[in-house]
Scaffold this motif. Structure first.
Motif, mmCIF file in Angstrom:
data_model
loop_
_atom_site.group_PDB
_atom_site.id
_atom_site.type_symbol
_atom_site.label_atom_id
_atom_site.label_comp_id
_atom_site.label_asym_id
_atom_site.label_seq_id
_atom_site.Cartn_x
_atom_site.Cartn_y
_atom_site.Cartn_z
ATOM 1 N N ALA A 49 0.832 -1.203 0.000
ATOM 2 C CA ALA A 49 0.000 0.000 0.000
ATOM 3 C C ALA A 49 0.869 1.257 0.000
ATOM 4 N N ALA A 50 0.411 2.262 -0.733
ATOM 5 C CA ALA A 50 1.107 3.549 -0.707
ATOM 6 C C ALA A 50 0.874 4.190 0.659
ATOM 7 N N PRO A 51 1.909 4.778 1.241
ATOM 8 C CA PRO A 51 1.737 5.376 2.568
ATOM 9 C C PRO A 51 0.894 6.643 2.523
ATOM 10 N N ILE A 77 7.091 15.616 8.527
ATOM 11 C CA ILE A 77 6.363 14.695 7.659
ATOM 12 C C ILE A 77 6.313 13.327 8.323
ATOM 13 N N LYS A 78 5.117 12.748 8.328
ATOM 14 C CA LYS A 78 4.939 11.392 8.820
ATOM 15 C C LYS A 78 4.250 10.598 7.721
ATOM 16 N N ALA A 79 4.872 9.492 7.319
ATOM 17 C CA ALA A 79 4.298 8.598 6.319
ATOM 18 C C ALA A 79 3.888 7.308 7.017
ATOM 19 N N THR A 85 4.583 2.934 10.688
ATOM 20 C CA THR A 85 5.209 4.175 10.246
ATOM 21 C C THR A 85 6.233 3.818 9.189
ATOM 22 N N ALA A 86 6.082 4.415 8.005
ATOM 23 C CA ALA A 86 7.047 4.173 6.938
ATOM 24 C C ALA A 86 8.295 5.017 7.181
ATOM 25 N N PHE A 87 8.096 6.319 7.360
ATOM 26 C CA PHE A 87 9.235 7.187 7.656
ATOM 27 C C PHE A 87 8.752 8.473 8.310
ATOM 28 N N PRO A 138 11.108 9.413 -4.150
ATOM 29 C CA PRO A 138 11.228 10.823 -3.736
ATOM 30 C C PRO A 138 9.859 11.422 -3.443
ATOM 31 N N LEU A 139 9.791 12.208 -2.397
ATOM 32 C CA LEU A 139 8.552 12.879 -2.010
ATOM 33 C C LEU A 139 8.621 14.311 -2.514
#
Length: 169
Positions: A49-51, A77-79, A85-87, A138-139
């Protein structure tokens, strides 16, 4: 020093030759603080799943010298991918700005609206590179209208001072 036109009417030099027109310039930009956490590696890389991304901004400014101001753009930023938690990214990106002959009533608007707009593309790149270096795509944060947000917050504060209810029932 790069000078940016503040949009004010240009002032004629004083009779003694002194420049009295408003001028602003970017003296420097820098990463003041940067933190990246990847608390669930390597398991997080198995998530399909995409965060969900939550981004929070805060802007601070202060005078650090005669006609010199530091503006700090803080981005958190919280993913979150499903339950994990992804990052996490915490960036304080700052700039030093020289402001000369800027009217007091325009100073706050520049420091909290225009200066963050100038800093944002550089902070955006730092975040993109950091997230990529952490093993994720990349975000790329969407552009933000800092001046519009500043104007909206000032209008809301003015309504609150007048005792008007703010928000919807």
């Amino acid at each position: 020093m790069d000078e940016i036109d503040t949009g004010a009417a240009s002032a004629e030099p004083a009779a003694n030759g002194e420049d009295t027109g408003p001028a602003v310039g970017v003296l420097s930009q820098y990463v003041k603080d940067l933190s990246f956490e990847n608390p669930n590696a390597p398991a997080i890389y198995q998530q399909q799943a995409a965060p969900a991304i939550d981004v929070q901004f805060n802007i601070g400014s202060g005078q650090v010298g005669e006609d010199v101001y530091e503006v700090v753009l803080k981005i958190e930023i919280k993913a979150q991918a499903e339950e994990q938690t992804a990052f996490l990214v915490d960036l304080s990106y700052a700039g030093l700005f020289a402001l000369r002959n800027v009217p007091a009533e325009q100073m706050e608007a520049f420091l909290l609206g225009e200066a963050p707009r100038i800093l944002f593309p550089f902070a955006r790149r730092v975040i993109s590179d950091t997230v990529r270096d952490g093993g994720f795509p990349p975000l790329m944060l969407e552009p933000i209208d800092f001046t519009g947000i500043y104007v909206q917050q000032r209008a809301q504060a003015a309504l609150e001072q007048q005792g008007e209810p703010v928000g919807h029932a």
